[in-house]
Design a protein around this motif. Structure first.
Motif, PDB file in Angstrom:
ATOM      1  N   ILE A  74      -1.299   8.462   0.311  1.00  0.00           N
ATOM      2  CA  ILE A  74      -0.926   7.362   1.211  1.00  0.00           C
ATOM      3  C   ILE A  74       0.556   7.433   1.547  1.00  0.00           C
ATOM      4  CG2 ILE A  74      -0.730   4.854   1.425  1.00  0.00           C
ATOM      5  CD1 ILE A  74      -3.574   5.898   1.669  1.00  0.00           C
ATOM      6  N   ALA A  75       1.395   7.744   0.553  1.00  0.00           N
ATOM      7  CA  ALA A  75       2.836   7.828   0.781  1.00  0.00           C
ATOM      8  C   ALA A  75       3.180   8.942   1.771  1.00  0.00           C
ATOM      9  CB  ALA A  75       3.568   8.058  -0.531  1.00  0.00           C
ATOM     10  N   GLY A  76       2.311   9.954   1.869  1.00  0.00           N
ATOM     11  CA  GLY A  76       2.547  11.044   2.799  1.00  0.00           C
ATOM     12  C   GLY A  76       1.958  10.798   4.173  1.00  0.00           C
ATOM     13  N   GLY A  77       1.480   9.607   4.419  1.00  0.00           N
ATOM     14  CA  GLY A  77       0.917   9.268   5.717  1.00  0.00           C
ATOM     15  C   GLY A  77       1.951   8.690   6.650  1.00  0.00           C
ATOM     16  N   HIS A 135       0.843  -0.844   7.346  1.00  0.00           N
ATOM     17  CA  HIS A 135      -0.234  -0.373   8.212  1.00  0.00           C
ATOM     18  C   HIS A 135      -1.236  -1.457   8.586  1.00  0.00           C
ATOM     19  CE1 HIS A 135       1.463   3.527   7.612  1.00  0.00           C
ATOM     20  NE2 HIS A 135       1.156   3.576   6.335  1.00  0.00           N
ATOM     21  N   GLY A 136      -1.082  -2.673   8.049  1.00  0.00           N
ATOM     22  CA  GLY A 136      -1.867  -3.811   8.513  1.00  0.00           C
ATOM     23  C   GLY A 136      -3.268  -3.939   7.962  1.00  0.00           C
ATOM     24  N   PHE A 137      -3.569  -3.288   6.836  1.00  0.00           N
ATOM     25  CA  PHE A 137      -4.905  -3.402   6.243  1.00  0.00           C
ATOM     26  C   PHE A 137      -5.023  -4.673   5.393  1.00  0.00           C
ATOM     27  CE2 PHE A 137      -4.777   1.022   7.357  1.00  0.00           C
ATOM     28  CZ  PHE A 137      -6.095   1.384   7.585  1.00  0.00           C
ATOM     29  N   ILE A 138      -6.254  -5.086   5.136  1.00  0.00           N
ATOM     30  CA  ILE A 138      -6.552  -6.174   4.202  1.00  0.00           C
ATOM     31  C   ILE A 138      -7.121  -5.537   2.942  1.00  0.00           C
ATOM     32  CG2 ILE A 138      -7.732  -8.365   3.858  1.00  0.00           C
ATOM     33  CD1 ILE A 138      -8.331  -8.376   6.857  1.00  0.00           C
ATOM     34  N   MET A 139      -6.628  -5.951   1.791  1.00  0.00           N
ATOM     35  CA  MET A 139      -7.108  -5.399   0.526  1.00  0.00           C
ATOM     36  C   MET A 139      -8.361  -6.138   0.076  1.00  0.00           C
ATOM     37  SD  MET A 139      -5.001  -4.969  -3.018  1.00  0.00           S
ATOM     38  CE  MET A 139      -5.857  -4.774  -4.582  1.00  0.00           C
ATOM     39  N   SER A 179       1.163  -1.991  -0.923  1.00  0.00           N
ATOM     40  CA  SER A 179       2.076  -2.565   0.066  1.00  0.00           C
ATOM     41  C   SER A 179       2.193  -1.664   1.291  1.00  0.00           C
ATOM     42  CB  SER A 179       3.457  -2.805  -0.557  1.00  0.00           C
ATOM     43  OG  SER A 179       4.036  -1.592  -1.004  1.00  0.00           O
ATOM     44  N   LEU A 180       2.097  -0.352   1.094  1.00  0.00           N
ATOM     45  CA  LEU A 180       2.133   0.556   2.239  1.00  0.00           C
ATOM     46  C   LEU A 180       0.955   0.289   3.163  1.00  0.00           C
ATOM     47  CD1 LEU A 180       3.148   3.945   0.552  1.00  0.00           C
ATOM     48  CD2 LEU A 180       4.530   2.587   2.125  1.00  0.00           C
TER      49      LEU A 180
END
Length: 297
Positions: free
Chosen positions: A208-211, A246-250, A240-241
């Motif tokens: 994810i950090a590499g996205g 990126h606007g996702f809901i967990m 948090s990323l």
């Protein structure tokens, strides 16, 4: 193959959606789930373990599916070949049965599947990859294994009491590494991106950090996000990323939903599943309803 001008993957006509499987292992079971629901799905896979990838590539070939005995070697138990490719290769009848039962989906959907022999993380370059213990195609990682994994996987380890697996017991091989952004840059953007599944054996957060911002083109992100069996010094803040950047809901620690795709979720037009992660549509809609209520407050 890549398009000559756009440098994007060439995909067949009629593809309905794209799903990405980071950490396919030898048979990409998540792709089986996706194709069961929509056989027009195009699947892009990445597998860092070269031994697992070689099995995946061979089993995805329709010629191998039709006559596996002509392609799969037979190894004696305890031989180097059996260690590299697994004890199942010792029995040709078992190979034929296993390929047609477990790996048939990749051969049947060969035109809708492409995989790369790369590890995915937060950098582009080369890195040492820890191979499986019992055979080199099994669980492998960019990280050292903890002693608990050693005790579970290796008979010889029960007397060791080691806090991590020595490289002599978990051999390594140098593999190419790319960022998630580099992988996603290959995807055509005129076809919907449905699910990003990540099972990178301790490196999920690094993926994810590499996205980059293109992660937000997915309707759903599903990851293991578990470092319990690996010696990981620091874990990027993947939650948090995904949520803040990126606007996702967990939904929970494994599943993240993109509210921009609310209409498609309500129309039941998204897969949002993986081999070991199944979410009912009602659960997703409840999460979207709660998200809408919070935004109105």
């Amino acid at each position: 193959q890549l398009h000559s001008s756009t440098h994007k993957l060439l995909i067949p006509d009629g593809v309905s959606r794209i799903c990405v499987d980071v950490g396919t292992n030898v048979n990409t079971p998540s792709a089986l789930e996706w194709w069961r629901q929509d056989n027009r799905t195009f699947v892009v896979g990445a597998e860092g373990n070269p031994f697992a990838f070689s099995q995946l590539a061979m089993n995805s070939n329709p010629h191998v599916y039709n006559a596996p005995q002509n392609y799969w070697p037979s190894f004696k138990k305890g031989s180097v070949g059996a260690k590299l490719f697994g004890e199942a290769t010792c029995d040709q009848s078992a190979v034929r049965s296993c390929i047609r039962r477990t790996w048939a989906h990749t051969a049947h959907h060969a035109t809708h599947f492409v995989a790369f022999n790369v590890a995915v993380a937060h950098f582009d370059g080369l890195a040492e990859f820890r191979l499986g213990l019992e055979n080199h195609s099994e669980t492998s990682s960019l990280f050292d294994f903890k002693g608990s994994y050693l005790k579970k996987k290796s008979k010889a380890s029960r007397k060791s009491g080691a806090t991590h697996i020595p490289k002599s017991l978990a051999p390594t091989v140098e593999v190419p590494v790319i960022t998630l952004a580099s992988l996603l840059a290959l995807l055509p953007q005129d076809v919907p991106w449905d699910t990003l599944k990540i099972d990178a054996q301790g490196a999920d957060a690094l993926v994810i950090a590499g996205g980059d911002s293109t992660i937000a083109r997915f309707a759903c992100v599903i990851g293991e996000f578990d470092t319990g069996e690996y010696r990981v010094s620091s874990i990027p803040p993947y939650r948090s990323l995904l949520v803040e950047e990126h606007g996702f809901i967990m939904m929970d620690q494994h599943v993240f939903i993109n509210p921009r795709f609310e209409a498609q979720f309500r129309a039941n037009d998204l897969l949002c599943t993986a081999a070991d992660e199944h979410r009912k549509r009602e659960q997703i809609l409840e999460l979207l309803d709660e998200y809408a209520r919070r935004r109105k407050r």
